[in-house]
Design a protein around this motif. Structure first.
Motif, mmCIF file in Angstrom:
data_model
loop_
_atom_site.group_PDB
_atom_site.id
_atom_site.type_symbol
_atom_site.label_atom_id
_atom_site.label_comp_id
_atom_site.label_asym_id
_atom_site.label_seq_id
_atom_site.Cartn_x
_atom_site.Cartn_y
_atom_site.Cartn_z
ATOM 1 N N ALA A 17 2.370 11.352 10.107
ATOM 2 C CA ALA A 17 1.554 10.066 9.540
ATOM 3 C C ALA A 17 1.980 8.772 9.841
ATOM 4 C CB ALA A 17 1.245 10.024 8.120
ATOM 5 N N ASP B 147 0.807 -1.129 0.153
ATOM 6 C CA ASP B 147 -0.119 0.067 0.134
ATOM 7 C C ASP B 147 1.110 1.235 0.052
ATOM 8 O OD1 ASP B 147 -1.654 1.994 0.463
ATOM 9 O OD2 ASP B 147 -2.096 1.354 2.595
ATOM 10 N N ILE C 298 7.785 6.793 -1.557
ATOM 11 C CA ILE C 298 7.412 5.819 -2.408
ATOM 12 C C ILE C 298 8.413 5.644 -3.461
ATOM 13 C CG2 ILE C 298 4.936 5.645 -1.580
ATOM 14 C CD1 ILE C 298 4.798 6.684 -4.728
ATOM 15 N N GLU D 96 5.064 4.687 3.599
ATOM 16 C CA GLU D 96 4.263 6.213 4.210
ATOM 17 C C GLU D 96 5.603 7.028 4.355
ATOM 18 O OE1 GLU D 96 1.658 7.982 4.248
ATOM 19 O OE2 GLU D 96 2.916 9.722 4.875
ATOM 20 N N PRO E 149 -1.856 11.620 -2.867
ATOM 21 C CA PRO E 149 -2.461 12.859 -3.022
ATOM 22 C C PRO E 149 -2.561 13.266 -4.314
ATOM 23 C CG PRO E 149 0.089 12.896 -2.584
ATOM 24 C CD PRO E 149 -0.297 11.583 -2.162
ATOM 25 N N ALA F 231 -5.359 2.578 6.147
ATOM 26 C CA ALA F 231 -6.458 2.095 5.985
ATOM 27 C C ALA F 231 -6.741 0.789 4.931
ATOM 28 C CB ALA F 231 -7.526 3.214 5.263
ATOM 29 N N LEU F 232 -5.954 1.199 3.665
ATOM 30 C CA LEU F 232 -5.956 0.118 2.627
ATOM 31 C C LEU F 232 -5.197 -1.187 3.203
ATOM 32 C CD1 LEU F 232 -5.469 2.349 -0.462
ATOM 33 C CD2 LEU F 232 -7.479 0.705 0.077
ATOM 34 N N GLU G 279 0.087 17.776 2.205
ATOM 35 C CA GLU G 279 0.925 16.829 1.391
ATOM 36 C C GLU G 279 0.158 15.457 1.200
ATOM 37 O OE1 GLU G 279 4.330 14.824 2.772
ATOM 38 O OE2 GLU G 279 3.949 15.549 4.854
ATOM 39 N N ALA G 280 -0.819 15.487 2.037
ATOM 40 C CA ALA G 280 -1.748 14.096 1.851
ATOM 41 C C ALA G 280 -2.817 14.213 0.802
ATOM 42 C CB ALA G 280 -2.303 13.866 3.140
ATOM 43 N N SER H 123 5.483 10.783 5.562
ATOM 44 C CA SER H 123 5.314 11.635 6.582
ATOM 45 C C SER H 123 5.682 11.045 7.820
ATOM 46 C CB SER H 123 3.804 12.422 6.457
ATOM 47 O OG SER H 123 3.224 12.841 7.827
ATOM 48 N N GLY I 268 9.295 6.018 4.392
ATOM 49 C CA GLY I 268 10.223 6.594 3.119
ATOM 50 C C GLY I 268 9.489 6.896 2.123
HETATM 51 C C1 LIG Z 1 -4.521 10.805 0.410
HETATM 52 S S1 LIG Z 1 -3.386 10.258 1.683
HETATM 53 C C2 LIG Z 1 -3.998 8.578 1.732
HETATM 54 C C3 LIG Z 1 -3.859 7.945 3.246
HETATM 55 C C4 LIG Z 1 -4.478 6.419 3.261
HETATM 56 N N1 LIG Z 1 -3.779 5.708 2.129
HETATM 57 C C5 LIG Z 1 -5.959 6.488 2.856
HETATM 58 O O1 LIG Z 1 -6.434 6.069 1.759
HETATM 59 O O2 LIG Z 1 -6.684 7.035 3.636
HETATM 60 C C6 LIG Z 1 -1.995 10.290 0.863
HETATM 61 C C7 LIG Z 1 -0.950 9.841 1.826
HETATM 62 O O3 LIG Z 1 0.192 9.973 1.087
HETATM 63 C C8 LIG Z 1 1.741 10.222 1.854
HETATM 64 N N2 LIG Z 1 2.626 10.697 0.899
HETATM 65 C C9 LIG Z 1 2.545 11.776 0.082
HETATM 66 N N3 LIG Z 1 3.567 11.808 -0.710
HETATM 67 C C10 LIG Z 1 4.360 10.614 -0.481
HETATM 68 C C11 LIG Z 1 5.657 9.981 -1.005
HETATM 69 N N4 LIG Z 1 6.241 10.868 -2.054
HETATM 70 N N5 LIG Z 1 5.899 8.888 -0.430
HETATM 71 C C12 LIG Z 1 5.358 8.415 0.605
HETATM 72 N N6 LIG Z 1 4.054 8.588 0.999
HETATM 73 C C13 LIG Z 1 3.773 10.002 0.552
HETATM 74 C C14 LIG Z 1 0.723 11.501 2.458
HETATM 75 O O4 LIG Z 1 1.641 11.657 3.732
HETATM 76 C C15 LIG Z 1 -0.525 10.560 3.009
HETATM 77 O O5 LIG Z 1 -0.264 10.165 4.254
#
Ligand SMILES: C[S@@+](CC[C@H](N)C(=O)[O-])C[C@H]1O[C@@H](n2cnc3c(N)ncnc32)[C@H](O)[C@@H]1O
Length: 286
Positions: free
Chosen positions: A162, A132, A182, A157, A199, A139-140, A217-218, A159, A180
């Motif tokens: 988070a 995920d 993705i 992840e 995001p 969540a997922l 950033e999310a 952040s 770290g």
């Molecule tokens: C829209 S939220 C989704 C969280 C969860 N998957 C959900 O569906 O509820 C996006 C998440 O991606 C993380 N994120 C953003 N850019 C990222 C990156 N480059 N690498 C890892 N995580 C990242 C953010 O910190 C945030 O927690």
């Protein structure tokens, strides 16, 4: 009547503290504040304060002193559009209750559609390997792990805030947290399934006030919302075995099919319950 003097912008507690009266007053207050589901929110806050399931509220009419004040304080915060889930500390997701609060994205009901698709894809496999990407609260990852007991699930992840919530939610489960970015953090491969809710909201979009409480950033990803999605697709292509599947959520304005065609086949756009494109899936080419 809740008190001798009722300020129209504030719920006050007076001599009468019967739950049904407080709920009526709270609902009116939340409605004036523009909350989308005022009665439901009032009931969920009351259930939280009284530590009972919402369905039990009809059996209760006595809410005293401290509890009434606590309830009205939460109603006041909700009327300032603090998300309900921050006030109760939990967000429901496909039968799970996830701990959430400041610093983590609140999981949304529409993401359950992607989770259900993912569960259907891996359930028949004997020992599926799953990641995920952009896991947030988990969540997922947690929904897949809960329903697919044979799956090895990793939640990625970056952040720090988070990650605190993610570690709390995954503690004691089979989900492994990878901290770290993705785009370059090492992730064991080959995988059978990659899911992501990255995001993706265009930074120019006007959003509901509650979304101000989600980390920026999310939610946002550049002017067109596509800052991270190409990286999700290319990282998934690198991690998946031939025949493995990718599914990810995106904005309804996005047509991500052309971005997937190089590495994926059987690419399909899926609609949400309102008929809007919500997530896209595809199978890694051989
Ligand atoms: C829209 S939220 C989704 C969280 C969860 N998957 C959900 O569906 O509820 C996006 C998440 O991606 C993380 N994120 C953003 N850019 C990222 C990156 N480059 N690498 C890892 N995580 C990242 C953010 O910190 C945030 O927690």
């Amino acid at each position: 009547m809740l008190g001798k003097h009722v300020d129209p912008n504030k719920v006050t507690v007076g001599a009468v503290t019967g739950l049904s009266g407080l709920l009526r007053e709270a609902t009116a207050r939340l409605e004036r504040a523009g909350v989308a589901s005022p009665r439901v929110d009032a009931e969920l806050l009351a259930a939280h304060v009284l530590a009972v399931p919402r369905g039990r509220l009809v059996l209760i009419d006595d809410i005293r002193g401290g509890k009434a004040t606590e309830f009205l304080d939460l109603v006041e915060q909700r009327s300032r559009r603090v998300p309900l889930q921050h006030l109760t500390g939990v967000a429901p997701f496909l039968g799970l209750e996830l701990a959430v609060g400041p610093g983590v994205f609140i999981p949304r009901p529409e993401t359950e559609l992607l989770a259900q698709w993912a569960i259907e894809m891996v359930a028949p496999l004997p020992a599926p390997e799953v990641a995920d990407l952009c896991s947030g609260s988990g969540a997922l990852a947690l929904a897949i792990a809960a329903q697919c007991p044979n799956a090895a699930v990793r939640a990625v992840e970056r952040s720090l805030a988070a990650l605190g919530w993610l570690r709390r939610n995954t503690s004691g489960t089979r989900v492994e947290v990878i901290a770290g970015d993705i785009r370059d953090v090492p992730i064991p491969a080959p995988l059978d399934l990659v899911v992501a809710n990255p995001p993706y909201v265009p930074s120019t979009h006007r959003v509901q006030r509650e979304i101000d409480f989600d980390p920026r950033e999310a939610v946002f990803a550049g002017v067109d919302g596509l800052d991270l999605i190409p990286d999700v697709i290319s990282r998934a292509a690198a991690l998946l075995r031939p025949g493995g599947w990718l599914g990810f959520e995106h904005d309804e304005s996005h047509d991500v099919v052309p971005l997937m065609e190089k590495d994926f086949e059987r690419v399909e756009r899926h609609l949400d319950l309102a008929g809007r494109p919500r997530y896209t899936t595809g199978m890694r080419r051989g």
